[in-house]
Design an enzyme around this catalytic site. Structure first.
Site, PDB file in Angstrom:
ATOM      1  N   ASP A  62      40.732  45.136  29.182  1.00  0.00           N
ATOM      2  CA  ASP A  62      41.843  44.278  28.784  1.00  0.00           C
ATOM      3  C   ASP A  62      42.313  44.698  27.404  1.00  0.00           C
ATOM      4  OD1 ASP A  62      43.749  42.294  29.064  1.00  0.00           O
ATOM      5  OD2 ASP A  62      42.399  40.644  28.597  1.00  0.00           O
ATOM      6  N   GLY A  63      43.583  44.453  27.159  1.00  0.00           N
ATOM      7  CA  GLY A  63      44.179  44.693  25.856  1.00  0.00           C
ATOM      8  C   GLY A  63      44.807  43.410  25.357  1.00  0.00           C
TER       9      GLY A  63
ATOM     10  N   GLU B 298      46.139  47.966  26.466  1.00  0.00           N
ATOM     11  CA  GLU B 298      45.670  48.022  27.860  1.00  0.00           C
ATOM     12  C   GLU B 298      45.267  49.446  28.209  1.00  0.00           C
ATOM     13  OE1 GLU B 298      45.134  45.484  29.797  1.00  0.00           O
ATOM     14  OE2 GLU B 298      46.480  43.875  29.176  1.00  0.00           O
TER      15      GLU B 298
ATOM     16  N   ASP C  72      44.048  43.804  34.295  1.00  0.00           N
ATOM     17  CA  ASP C  72      45.089  42.807  34.553  1.00  0.00           C
ATOM     18  C   ASP C  72      46.467  43.365  34.174  1.00  0.00           C
ATOM     19  OD1 ASP C  72      45.067  42.642  31.782  1.00  0.00           O
ATOM     20  OD2 ASP C  72      44.279  40.603  31.712  1.00  0.00           O
TER      21      ASP C  72
ATOM     22  N   HIS D 239      43.376  35.726  32.840  1.00  0.00           N
ATOM     23  CA  HIS D 239      43.164  34.303  32.518  1.00  0.00           C
ATOM     24  C   HIS D 239      43.014  33.450  33.783  1.00  0.00           C
ATOM     25  CE1 HIS D 239      44.213  35.629  28.517  1.00  0.00           C
ATOM     26  NE2 HIS D 239      45.328  36.119  29.012  1.00  0.00           N
TER      27      HIS D 239
ATOM     28  N   ASP E 292      38.896  39.995  27.592  1.00  0.00           N
ATOM     29  CA  ASP E 292      39.935  39.327  26.810  1.00  0.00           C
ATOM     30  C   ASP E 292      39.365  38.857  25.474  1.00  0.00           C
ATOM     31  OD1 ASP E 292      42.669  38.120  26.627  1.00  0.00           O
ATOM     32  OD2 ASP E 292      41.493  36.274  26.534  1.00  0.00           O
TER      33      ASP E 292
END
Length: 154
Positions: free
Chosen positions: A11-12, A49, A71, A126, A136
């Site tokens: 994740d970024g 990302e 994501d 999320h 995250d």
């Protein structure tokens, strides 16, 4: 002998876009777990990302079969919809004949994708997936840390 089977979550995060950013990655192999993160002074969400995936794949010291959860539709679609292949064929131009954004990072993907057998899977951000949530947290904490480095190309 077959390749090791690795599961990676990435994740970024960006605090402002552009702004301070960070990435997080979780690498899982059997009972082993490795977490990676880094913060950047001024960057974009897409670059974070991408950097998460690059950092995770770079961490692998031998060719591996990888299931990679992200994501980011941007990252996933570059491979599953063959965007990167088309950009290469078109001299780093999009279908609209515009220069491809983040070319420097896309170029870093090429040897990594040649080395590893990567299957991209999209996970809704999320949404309660524990490993995505952990990534995250890693990304946001890295973006908010004092240990920020420069993102060379923006």
């Amino acid at each position: 002998m077959s390749n090791k089977k690795i599961t990676i979550y990435t994740d970024g995060s960006c605090l402002g876009n552009p702004g301070r950013g960070g990435y997080g990655a979780v690498l899982l192999f059997n009972e082993h777990r490795n977490e990676l993160s880094q913060g950047y002074k001024h960057t974009t969400n897409n670059r974070m990302e991408m950097r998460a995936v690059i950092a995770a794949l770079t961490e692998l010291k031998e060719p591996c079969d990888v299931i990679l959860y992200t994501d980011s539709q941007y990252v996933k679609n570059a491979f599953t919809k063959k965007w990167l292949d088309n950009w290469l064929k078109n001299g780093w131009k999009t279908a609209a004949k515009k220069p491809v954004k983040n070319k420097d990072l896309w170029q870093q993907f090429i040897p990594l994708m040649d080395k590893h057998n990567v299957t991209f899977r999209w996970v809704k951000g999320h949404s309660g997936d524990p490993e995505n949530e952990r990534c995250d947290d890693l990304a946001r904490n890295a973006a908010g840390s004092l240990d920020l480095i420069q993102d060379e190309e923006e």
